[in-house]
Design a protein around this motif. Structure first.
Motif, PDB file in Angstrom:
ATOM      1  N   PHE A 162       0.891  -1.143  -0.048  1.00  0.00           N
ATOM      2  CA  PHE A 162      -0.006   0.016  -0.069  1.00  0.00           C
ATOM      3  C   PHE A 162       0.937   1.360   0.045  1.00  0.00           C
ATOM      4  O   PHE A 162       0.307   2.338   0.169  1.00  0.00           O
ATOM      5  CB  PHE A 162      -0.974  -0.051   1.281  1.00  0.00           C
ATOM      6  CG  PHE A 162      -1.983  -1.128   1.120  1.00  0.00           C
ATOM      7  CD1 PHE A 162      -3.250  -0.656   0.707  1.00  0.00           C
ATOM      8  CD2 PHE A 162      -1.967  -2.380   1.345  1.00  0.00           C
ATOM      9  CE1 PHE A 162      -4.214  -1.431   0.669  1.00  0.00           C
ATOM     10  CE2 PHE A 162      -2.819  -3.186   1.490  1.00  0.00           C
ATOM     11  CZ  PHE A 162      -4.220  -2.777   0.966  1.00  0.00           C
ATOM     12  N   ALA A 184      -5.882  -4.819   3.694  1.00  0.00           N
ATOM     13  CA  ALA A 184      -5.975  -3.204   3.999  1.00  0.00           C
ATOM     14  C   ALA A 184      -5.896  -3.054   5.329  1.00  0.00           C
ATOM     15  O   ALA A 184      -5.189  -2.112   5.918  1.00  0.00           O
ATOM     16  CB  ALA A 184      -7.436  -2.623   3.514  1.00  0.00           C
ATOM     17  N   LYS A 211      -8.344   2.462   3.686  1.00  0.00           N
ATOM     18  CA  LYS A 211      -7.076   2.184   3.280  1.00  0.00           C
ATOM     19  C   LYS A 211      -7.194   1.531   1.782  1.00  0.00           C
ATOM     20  O   LYS A 211      -6.153   1.925   1.082  1.00  0.00           O
ATOM     21  CB  LYS A 211      -6.797   1.046   3.938  1.00  0.00           C
ATOM     22  CG  LYS A 211      -5.049   0.633   4.063  1.00  0.00           C
ATOM     23  CD  LYS A 211      -4.340   1.785   4.546  1.00  0.00           C
ATOM     24  CE  LYS A 211      -2.785   1.377   4.406  1.00  0.00           C
ATOM     25  NZ  LYS A 211      -1.787   2.577   4.952  1.00  0.00           N
ATOM     26  N   ILE A 215      -4.983   3.509  -2.681  1.00  0.00           N
ATOM     27  CA  ILE A 215      -4.312   2.925  -3.699  1.00  0.00           C
ATOM     28  C   ILE A 215      -5.358   2.649  -4.936  1.00  0.00           C
ATOM     29  O   ILE A 215      -4.883   2.215  -6.002  1.00  0.00           O
ATOM     30  CB  ILE A 215      -3.716   1.881  -3.424  1.00  0.00           C
ATOM     31  CG1 ILE A 215      -4.660   0.507  -2.840  1.00  0.00           C
ATOM     32  CG2 ILE A 215      -2.378   1.777  -2.286  1.00  0.00           C
ATOM     33  CD1 ILE A 215      -4.057  -0.783  -2.922  1.00  0.00           C
TER      34      ILE A 215
END
Length: 366
Positions: A162, A184, A211, A215
């Motif tokens: 991440f 995540a 989270k 991305i």
């Protein structure tokens, strides 16, 4: 979120799996349709299970591939037009399919013991048994990268997946909420033993989606297991989540410079189930019985890095049948690889999958 109660030990009068052996001249006219995941894993099942089964019984095996889920099974059962007999299922789908009456109950006590005489109920790993599913293999969702396309520092933790600043570039992720939400939360600092407790709260789910949002615009979404190694080989992504066996196959048989990051791997068990009401019930029973023996599972594990779901099967896996390399270090359940792993909570997903698929799809569409 609510949690339903599922039975794990079949009732005494559940379906007996072991059928009487038919003479080979009768069996030769029979066929069973076995549905699996194709690719390298499908080839391992073909060589380790299907061909030996036909050689022993005379029953032909017709193979079909799918990408998981219950939709096709449900459609066949509801239409009373069943084309599939035995299906390789993710455990959460096996539990849900059983609850919906899509799969036949299986009496584990009727399965043969392990090579050392251990009863089947004790030989299978505990998380590999349910009312309608019999454990076949251990596998895991990991992430991997192409060493030739990764300059400088290399990723070593799930948090690195991440980290777009240290490791810029596109990521590959499967287009479902499973595994992505767990990854995540791991990357966001939730302790490994608290992942599902966090997901069981609105705050934890929000945290996981936040989270993933960090991305999202760099993610290439995949659906078939063959896609991640290809995307990595082509440089379409710098990292991708993947089934560990798919990466193994690319490493061993295609000489791809792919590297698995085991940190945070999500360990799971696939099971075999019989489609409810199949008119080929007896041959389906025979196939399931044969495929879930320790010897058959070990023949799979000697061809792809998926561990047998029977404890007695692990000792039968030694070297890779093609390269001769020792398989132990490539197995997801290897202690070194599993040091920072999470066991996939299929019971939690069986209860929450539909709701979260709706939310995940809506999130993707935004």
């Amino acid at each position: 979120m609510t949690t339903a109660t599922h039975r794990f030990i079949p009732p005494a009068l559940a379906l007996a799996v072991v059928a009487a052996t038919s003479p080979l001249d009768t069996a030769a006219a029979q066929a069973v349709t076995a549905v699996g995941w194709g690719g390298a894993y499908g080839r391992a099942v073909q060589m380790g299970v299907n061909k030996p089964f036909t050689a022993e019984t005379g029953i032909r095996v017709t193979v079909e591939d799918y990408n998981g889920g219950l939709a096709q099974i449900r459609a066949q059962v509801e239409a009373d037009n069943i084309q599939w007999d035995v299906v390789d299922l993710e455990m959460a789908d096996a539990v849900r399919g059983c609850d919906e009456g899509l799969l036949e109950p299986i009496d584990i006590a009727t399965l043969p013991p392990g090579p050392d005489g251990t009863p089947a109920a004790e030989d299978f790993v505990a998380e590999g048994l349910s009312e309608c599913g019999v454990g076949l293999i251990y596998w895991s969702t990991v992430y991997a990268y192409n060493a030739e396309n990764m300059e400088g520092a290399k990723p070593t933790t799930i948090a690195d997946f991440f980290d777009l600043e240290t490791f810029p570039g596109r990521r590959g992720m499967r287009r479902i909420p499973q595994a992505n939400l767990e990854f995540a939360l791991m990357a966001d600092g939730v302790p490994l033993d608290s992942i599902y407790a966090a997901l069981d709260t609105p705050e934890g789910l929000d945290r996981a989606f936040r989270k993933l949002e960090t991305i999202k615009d760099q993610v290439v979404w995949w659906e078939a297991g063959a896609q991640p190694p290809q995307m990595l080989a082509d440089g379409e992504v710098v990292m991708s989540t993947a089934f560990n066996g798919r990466i193994f196959n690319a490493q061993m048989l295609e000489a791809q410079p792919l590297v698995i990051v085991w940190d945070g791997q999500l360990l799971d068990v696939n099971v075999l189930g019989i489609v409810a009401g199949t008119p080929r019930m007896e041959v389906a029973k025979r196939y399931l019985t044969f495929a879930t023996t320790a010897e058959a599972q070990a023949r799979i594990g000697s061809r792809i890095s998926y561990s047998p779901a029977r404890r007695s099967g692990s000792a039968l896996v030694t070297t890779h049948v093609v390269t001769g390399l020792d398989m132990a270090s490539h197995m997801p359940a290897n202690p070194d690889n599993a040091a920072r792993s999470v066991r996939y909570d299929w019971l939690w997903w069986a209860d929450n999958q539909d709701e979260l698929m709706v939310r995940f799809s809506a999130w993707l569409a935004r």
